[in-house]
Structure formats: C-alpha cells, structure tokens
Design a protein around this motif. Structure first.
Motif, mmCIF file in Angstrom:
data_model
loop_
_atom_site.group_PDB
_atom_site.id
_atom_site.type_symbol
_atom_site.label_atom_id
_atom_site.label_comp_id
_atom_site.label_asym_id
_atom_site.label_seq_id
_atom_site.Cartn_x
_atom_site.Cartn_y
_atom_site.Cartn_z
ATOM 1 N N PRO A 256 -0.605 2.534 -1.435
ATOM 2 C CA PRO A 256 -0.066 3.557 -2.707
ATOM 3 C C PRO A 256 1.516 3.309 -3.092
ATOM 4 O O PRO A 256 2.233 3.673 -3.712
ATOM 5 C CB PRO A 256 -0.212 5.083 -2.400
ATOM 6 N N ALA A 257 2.015 2.144 -2.282
ATOM 7 C CA ALA A 257 3.646 2.108 -2.173
ATOM 8 C C ALA A 257 3.937 1.787 -3.561
ATOM 9 O O ALA A 257 5.038 2.524 -3.973
ATOM 10 C CB ALA A 257 4.132 0.783 -1.070
ATOM 11 N N ILE A 258 3.593 0.784 -4.324
ATOM 12 C CA ILE A 258 4.168 0.531 -5.561
ATOM 13 C C ILE A 258 3.939 1.725 -6.514
ATOM 14 O O ILE A 258 5.021 1.895 -7.188
ATOM 15 C CB ILE A 258 3.494 -0.758 -6.223
ATOM 16 N N SER A 259 2.822 2.486 -6.546
ATOM 17 C CA SER A 259 2.946 3.567 -7.373
ATOM 18 C C SER A 259 3.928 4.644 -7.043
ATOM 19 O O SER A 259 4.443 5.169 -8.014
ATOM 20 C CB SER A 259 1.466 4.147 -7.817
ATOM 21 N N ARG A 260 4.088 4.943 -5.727
ATOM 22 C CA ARG A 260 4.848 5.879 -5.317
ATOM 23 C C ARG A 260 6.411 5.479 -5.716
ATOM 24 O O ARG A 260 7.167 6.192 -6.080
ATOM 25 C CB ARG A 260 4.947 5.839 -3.861
ATOM 26 N N ILE A 261 6.808 4.092 -5.659
ATOM 27 C CA ILE A 261 8.077 3.632 -6.074
ATOM 28 C C ILE A 261 8.292 3.844 -7.562
ATOM 29 O O ILE A 261 9.370 4.354 -8.126
ATOM 30 C CB ILE A 261 8.337 2.307 -5.661
ATOM 31 N N ASN A 262 6.973 3.494 -8.292
ATOM 32 C CA ASN A 262 7.274 3.628 -9.894
ATOM 33 C C ASN A 262 7.552 5.265 -10.312
ATOM 34 O O ASN A 262 8.378 5.307 -11.338
ATOM 35 C CB ASN A 262 6.087 3.155 -10.387
ATOM 36 N N ASN A 263 6.971 6.226 -9.505
ATOM 37 C CA ASN A 263 7.090 7.375 -9.842
ATOM 38 C C ASN A 263 8.248 8.097 -9.312
ATOM 39 O O ASN A 263 8.622 9.308 -9.346
ATOM 40 C CB ASN A 263 5.705 8.169 -9.428
ATOM 41 N N ALA A 264 8.994 7.263 -8.181
ATOM 42 C CA ALA A 264 10.195 8.109 -7.635
ATOM 43 C C ALA A 264 11.453 7.875 -8.236
ATOM 44 O O ALA A 264 11.461 7.176 -9.482
ATOM 45 C CB ALA A 264 10.318 7.311 -6.245
ATOM 46 N N CYS A 265 12.561 8.688 -7.923
ATOM 47 C CA CYS A 265 13.982 8.680 -8.698
ATOM 48 C C CYS A 265 14.869 7.416 -8.158
ATOM 49 O O CYS A 265 16.039 7.944 -8.242
ATOM 50 C CB CYS A 265 14.309 10.029 -8.277
ATOM 51 N N PHE A 266 14.476 6.341 -7.677
ATOM 52 C CA PHE A 266 15.340 5.425 -7.345
ATOM 53 C C PHE A 266 15.890 4.692 -8.600
ATOM 54 O O PHE A 266 14.984 4.332 -9.691
ATOM 55 C CB PHE A 266 14.426 4.135 -6.668
ATOM 56 N N GLU A 267 17.115 4.193 -8.294
ATOM 57 C CA GLU A 267 17.742 3.314 -9.397
ATOM 58 C C GLU A 267 17.250 1.873 -9.036
ATOM 59 O O GLU A 267 16.773 1.118 -9.764
ATOM 60 C CB GLU A 267 19.198 3.235 -9.221
ATOM 61 N N ALA A 268 16.984 1.623 -7.720
ATOM 62 C CA ALA A 268 16.233 0.161 -7.487
ATOM 63 C C ALA A 268 15.905 0.494 -6.213
ATOM 64 O O ALA A 268 16.535 1.000 -5.386
ATOM 65 C CB ALA A 268 17.569 -1.027 -7.650
#
Length: 319
Positions: A256-268
C-alpha cells in the motif's frame, strides 16, 4: 591491459545504460531468458577473457529471480576466464535480515554474501547498506557508497529555506546517518523512537527533538510499505513542523506504499534510482528521483584504474 566490460541484469537496465553512457563505453552483450520450467539461462554474448567485468543487478522487483540471475552471470564470466568480476548491486537484497532478532530466525544477508563469493565475485559495489556491518559478512572487498552527498546537493538546490530545516530520523537506527547530514548542513536533528509489534507494522512513536516552526526532512535508507515514514510525518506535523519532506535511498514502495504517500502530508518524497522508479513516479506525483548513476560510474572507473574510492563518500562526481 584489461578493459572495462559492463553487463546488465534484467532488474535495472536503465541504470546500467546510464553508467556506461557516463563511462563512454557500450553495454556488454548478454541474453537472459527463462526455460519453460522457469529456470534462468544466461548467455554472455562476447569474450570476457582477461577483462575487468562489472555486472549491474539491483535487489528489486522479482528479488529471488534477479539474485539467481546475478549469481549465474558472475559464474558465467568467471569460468569464461574474466580477470576480475565485480558485482554492482545498488540495493543489496535481504539486507534487513542481518541479525538474529529472535530465536531460529535466519541471517539471510550473510547467506547472500556467501552465495556471491562462491559464485565467483571478486569485489562488491553497493550503496547505503541497511547495516554497514554487512560488509563484514564478505571476505572480499566491499565498497559501500553513500547517497549522502547527492542528498545534501538536492536539499540545498530544492528546499529554499533549508537553513531553517531539521533533519529527522524515523528510527533510532538511522541516528548516525541523520547526525552526519545535519552536521554538514549545520542544522538541528531529531529522531523518532518507534516500537514494532511485528514486521511492517509500527505500534507507537515518540519524537525526541523540537521541530516547531521548522521544515522537517525525514531521512532513511529505505522505505518499503511506508508505514513508518507516514506515521513519522503525521507525528512531525502534530509537533508543529511547517513542511515535511522524506528522502530515502532505496524506494521499494511495495503493497500500500503509493496510496499511503498520496494520502500523506509530504511536500515531496525523494528517492534515488538504485531501484527503478518510473512506474512509482507515474502513480504518485510527490515522488521525485535523484540520479546516482554518476557515483556508480565513477566507482567503476576508479576501481578499474586502482584509484581511491573514498572521494565519493563526501562528494558528488561531475562527469
């Protein structure tokens, strides 16, 4: 004098091509195929007698198949009378299984080291081993390159207010890596203490350090399912960080890594190309890639010419 021959496995041909482009040579001819029973077959398509051979194969994708392919390629070159065979393994497979963390658990990284040695490898070039003690599993030379110089360059060029940043390790194990980067940027560092209930699942997190009103830069050697860095980012925002970046050497991004990153608060989320990232970058706009092919190309050139590789531990080569 022996010439450089670089061959690519099937795990990351794009990186191998970039390495030979920087060296100004052509990629060696090799054909890898599978028989109908899924056995791997490798045919080296040119003479390697007396040559200095480098085989580029990363521990990504179908890891077991790629590892077996690498072992067969090393052995094929060795018994074809290559003078030296170097395995260039940007992301070392099984690096996380480096100790007995409970009874009856295997030390698979040591097993992989033995297999590479027995196959006929004379030298290993890798990047950011999960634990640098893995070098001690080998009785042959191991050059463990660092992504740190490229990471520092990226931070200075892409984070405009980097002097107001704080470098954060998402676990205690990465504290040494983080303090080194923080020292060279002359900024503060923090770390997060995590407790795991079981593999790939994080139970609790405690932040050590003050991130209020600062740009938090999470730095780690790898991210797999991204549970740790996403939890860490949430914790940093709760603690008052204005922006959160993540910089990782090996972006495995499984499950689930990609969906987690998409939903997270990272700038990059910044990764190197030790593992192919084109598909991940298409699926997630936040993922950015640092090219480290020049570091491997320079390591190959210096190794071939018998020069010191230690320059690469603190500098990005410009070829």
């Amino acid at each position: 004098m022996a010439t450089i021959k670089v061959f690519s496995g099937t795990s990351h041909p794009h990186l191998a091509q970039r390495i030979v482009d920087r060296l100004g040579i052509d990629l060696g001819k090799v054909v890898t195929k599978k028989f109908s029973n899924l056995e791997t077959c490798v045919e080296i398509g040119e003479s390697v007698r007396g040559e200095d051979v480098y085989i580029v194969q990363s521990g990504s994708g179908e890891i077991n198949d790629n590892l077996m392919e690498l072992l067969i390629m090393i052995n094929a070159c060795k018994i074809a009378s290559a003078s030296r065979v170097t395995a260039v393994i940007p992301c070392f497979p099984y690096a996380r299984q480096d100790k007995k963390d409970m009874s009856r658990s295997p030390i698979s990284a040591k097993l992989v080291a033995n297999m590479l040695s027995v196959a006929g490898a004379d030298h290993i070039i890798t990047m950011d081993l999960h634990a640098s003690q893995i070098q001690g599993f080998f009785d042959i030379p191991v050059d463990n390159l660092f992504a740190e110089p490229a990471v520092l360059k990226w931070i200075k060029e892409n984070i405009t207010e980097w002097k107001n940043s704080i470098i954060v390790s998402p676990d205690a194990g990465g504290a040494k890596r983080v303090t080194s980067i923080a020292d060279r940027l002359n900024v503060e560092f923090a770390l997060i203490h995590k407790e795991r209930k079981k593999a790939n699942e994080v139970a609790s997190m405690v932040l050590v350090g003050d991130v209020k009103d600062k740009i938090a830069v999470l730095v780690d050697d790898m991210a797999d399912t991204c549970g740790t860095i996403v939890h860490a980012a949430d914790r940093l925002v709760e603690a008052g960080a204005t922006k959160v970046y993540a910089i990782l050497t090996h972006g495995i991004f499984s499950g689930p890594a990609i969906s987690r990153i998409n939903n997270a608060c990272f700038e990059a989320v910044v990764v190197t190309n030790t593992i192919p990232q084109d598909g991940h970058m298409r699926d997630c706009r936040k993922i950015q890639c640092i090219d480290v092919s020049m570091m491997f190309a320079e390591a190959v050139r210096r190794t071939h010419n018998g020069e010191s590789v230690s320059y690469l531990f603190s500098n990005v080569p410009y070829l």
